[in-house]
Design a protein around this motif. Structure first.
Motif, PDB file in Angstrom:
ATOM      1  N   ALA A  54       0.830  -1.208   0.000  1.00  0.00           N
ATOM      2  CA  ALA A  54       0.000   0.000   0.000  1.00  0.00           C
ATOM      3  C   ALA A  54       0.863   1.257   0.000  1.00  0.00           C
ATOM      4  O   ALA A  54       0.523   2.249  -0.666  1.00  0.00           O
ATOM      5  CB  ALA A  54      -0.917  -0.006   1.221  1.00  0.00           C
ATOM      6  N   GLY A  55       1.979   1.231   0.730  1.00  0.00           N
ATOM      7  CA  GLY A  55       2.851   2.406   0.754  1.00  0.00           C
ATOM      8  C   GLY A  55       3.415   2.724  -0.619  1.00  0.00           C
ATOM      9  O   GLY A  55       3.485   3.895  -1.023  1.00  0.00           O
ATOM     10  N   ILE A  56       3.821   1.694  -1.367  1.00  0.00           N
ATOM     11  CA  ILE A  56       4.350   1.913  -2.714  1.00  0.00           C
ATOM     12  C   ILE A  56       3.267   2.433  -3.650  1.00  0.00           C
ATOM     13  O   ILE A  56       3.480   3.391  -4.409  1.00  0.00           O
ATOM     14  CB  ILE A  56       4.956   0.606  -3.253  1.00  0.00           C
ATOM     15  N   LEU A  57       2.085   1.822  -3.585  1.00  0.00           N
ATOM     16  CA  LEU A  57       0.999   2.229  -4.489  1.00  0.00           C
ATOM     17  C   LEU A  57       0.530   3.657  -4.190  1.00  0.00           C
ATOM     18  O   LEU A  57       0.254   4.432  -5.113  1.00  0.00           O
ATOM     19  CB  LEU A  57      -0.168   1.252  -4.365  1.00  0.00           C
ATOM     20  N   GLY A  63      -2.786  11.322  -5.318  1.00  0.00           N
ATOM     21  CA  GLY A  63      -3.181  12.539  -6.016  1.00  0.00           C
ATOM     22  C   GLY A  63      -2.454  13.787  -5.571  1.00  0.00           C
ATOM     23  O   GLY A  63      -2.659  14.858  -6.127  1.00  0.00           O
ATOM     24  N   SER A  64      -1.583  13.690  -4.559  1.00  0.00           N
ATOM     25  CA  SER A  64      -0.866  14.858  -4.064  1.00  0.00           C
ATOM     26  C   SER A  64       0.554  14.456  -3.700  1.00  0.00           C
ATOM     27  O   SER A  64       0.798  13.371  -3.176  1.00  0.00           O
ATOM     28  CB  SER A  64      -1.569  15.449  -2.836  1.00  0.00           C
ATOM     29  N   LYS A  65       1.503  15.328  -3.966  1.00  0.00           N
ATOM     30  CA  LYS A  65       2.900  15.041  -3.635  1.00  0.00           C
ATOM     31  C   LYS A  65       3.211  15.278  -2.161  1.00  0.00           C
ATOM     32  O   LYS A  65       4.325  15.012  -1.724  1.00  0.00           O
ATOM     33  CB  LYS A  65       3.828  15.893  -4.496  1.00  0.00           C
ATOM     34  N   ILE A  68       0.757  11.506   2.877  1.00  0.00           N
ATOM     35  CA  ILE A  68       1.452  10.417   3.535  1.00  0.00           C
ATOM     36  C   ILE A  68       0.443   9.302   3.778  1.00  0.00           C
ATOM     37  O   ILE A  68      -0.662   9.556   4.263  1.00  0.00           O
ATOM     38  CB  ILE A  68       2.076  10.857   4.871  1.00  0.00           C
ATOM     39  N   GLY A  69       0.790   8.078   3.444  1.00  0.00           N
ATOM     40  CA  GLY A  69      -0.094   6.950   3.653  1.00  0.00           C
ATOM     41  C   GLY A  69       0.432   6.050   4.754  1.00  0.00           C
ATOM     42  O   GLY A  69       1.643   5.893   4.931  1.00  0.00           O
ATOM     43  N   GLY A  70      -0.463   5.465   5.511  1.00  0.00           N
ATOM     44  CA  GLY A  70      -0.055   4.572   6.591  1.00  0.00           C
ATOM     45  C   GLY A  70      -1.253   3.844   7.164  1.00  0.00           C
ATOM     46  O   GLY A  70      -2.402   4.152   6.829  1.00  0.00           O
ATOM     47  N   PRO A  71      -1.015   2.858   8.014  1.00  0.00           N
ATOM     48  CA  PRO A  71      -2.125   2.097   8.617  1.00  0.00           C
ATOM     49  C   PRO A  71      -2.927   2.955   9.585  1.00  0.00           C
ATOM     50  O   PRO A  71      -2.391   3.877  10.212  1.00  0.00           O
ATOM     51  CB  PRO A  71      -1.406   0.962   9.354  1.00  0.00           C
TER      52      PRO A  71
END
Length: 229
Positions: A54-57, A63-65, A68-71
């Motif tokens: 999920a972090g790589i995808l 949609g934004s630089k 930050i994605g995480g659990p």
């Protein structure tokens, strides 16, 4: 090398900052994802796989630089209920369906309808999840054995009460010791904030006194001082 579009103006300095940010997020996200996987009723390896993929995808397709994605712990009770009632295989189906719905929400720009959800609903949902997650960790904190998980909150609390005699003193000591740094940092942070607030108030109330001077024939040397109010 010149970048265009969302990467316009991107350079080596920004890449170094992104690399440091990625390492920090990874240090937090990897154990957190494994913990959420265990709390959801599946093995910790599934949390590790999810965090990495999920972090790589998210980084490649986001949609934004600046995102930050995480659990997130908000899904733990939902995923646990699905695993308990429908099994792990159907959890994968539910996750795929949720992903399709998110894609459709993005394509048709339906995210703005979230503003019509009342705030008490969001606050109640978040507070309820916090209580559920906290209650699920009591058995681990006390080191209770042979705990059976139930879908109902009341049944889980009753199960803890039944097995309270199986507590493990070493588990309590280890869990308590891990809490000490957190409580210490919180106490120091509060003390620093209180001290900073006191100093700011003292600085605002300070009034300059009349400058005095000492003379030695033709030489004047002023000494100015300030006295807190």
């Amino acid at each position: 090398m010149q970048f265009t579009g969302r990467y316009q103006g991107y350079n080596l300095q920004k890449f170094q900052k992104d690399l440091i940010a990625g390492i920090v997020v990874g240090i937090v996200a990897i154990p957190l994802g494994m913990a959420f996987a265990i709390a959801s009723g599946v093995g910790p390896e599934y949390g590790l796989y999810t965090v990495i993929v999920a972090g790589i995808l998210i980084s490649l397709l986001g949609g934004s630089k600046y995102q930050i994605g995480g659990p997130t712990g908000a899904f733990v009770p939902i995923l646990f209920a699905i695993v308990m009632q429908y099994g792990f295989e159907n959890l994968l189906v539910a996750g795929f369906m949720a992903g399709v719905m998110l894609v459709l929400f993005g394509v048709f720009k339906l995210g703005k309808i979230m503003k019509f959800v009342p705030k008490p609903v969001i606050v109640g949902f978040t507070a309820g999840i916090a209580v559920l997650i906290f209650s699920e960790q009591i058995a681990h904190f006390l080191g209770l054995r042979d705990i059976q998980k139930h879908e109902s909150f009341i049944l889980n609390i009753a199960e803890i009460g039944k097995k309270i005699g199986t507590f493990n003193l070493y588990s309590i000591l280890i869990a308590g010791r891990s809490r000490l740094p957190i409580f210490s940092v919180c106490a120091i942070s509060k003390s620093m904030k209180a001290l900073s607030s006191t100093l700011r108030k003292s600085a605002r109330r300070s009034e300059p006194l009349i400058c005095t001077a000492s003379s030695s024939r033709e030489l004047l040397w002023p000494f100015c001082c300030y006295q807190p109010g």
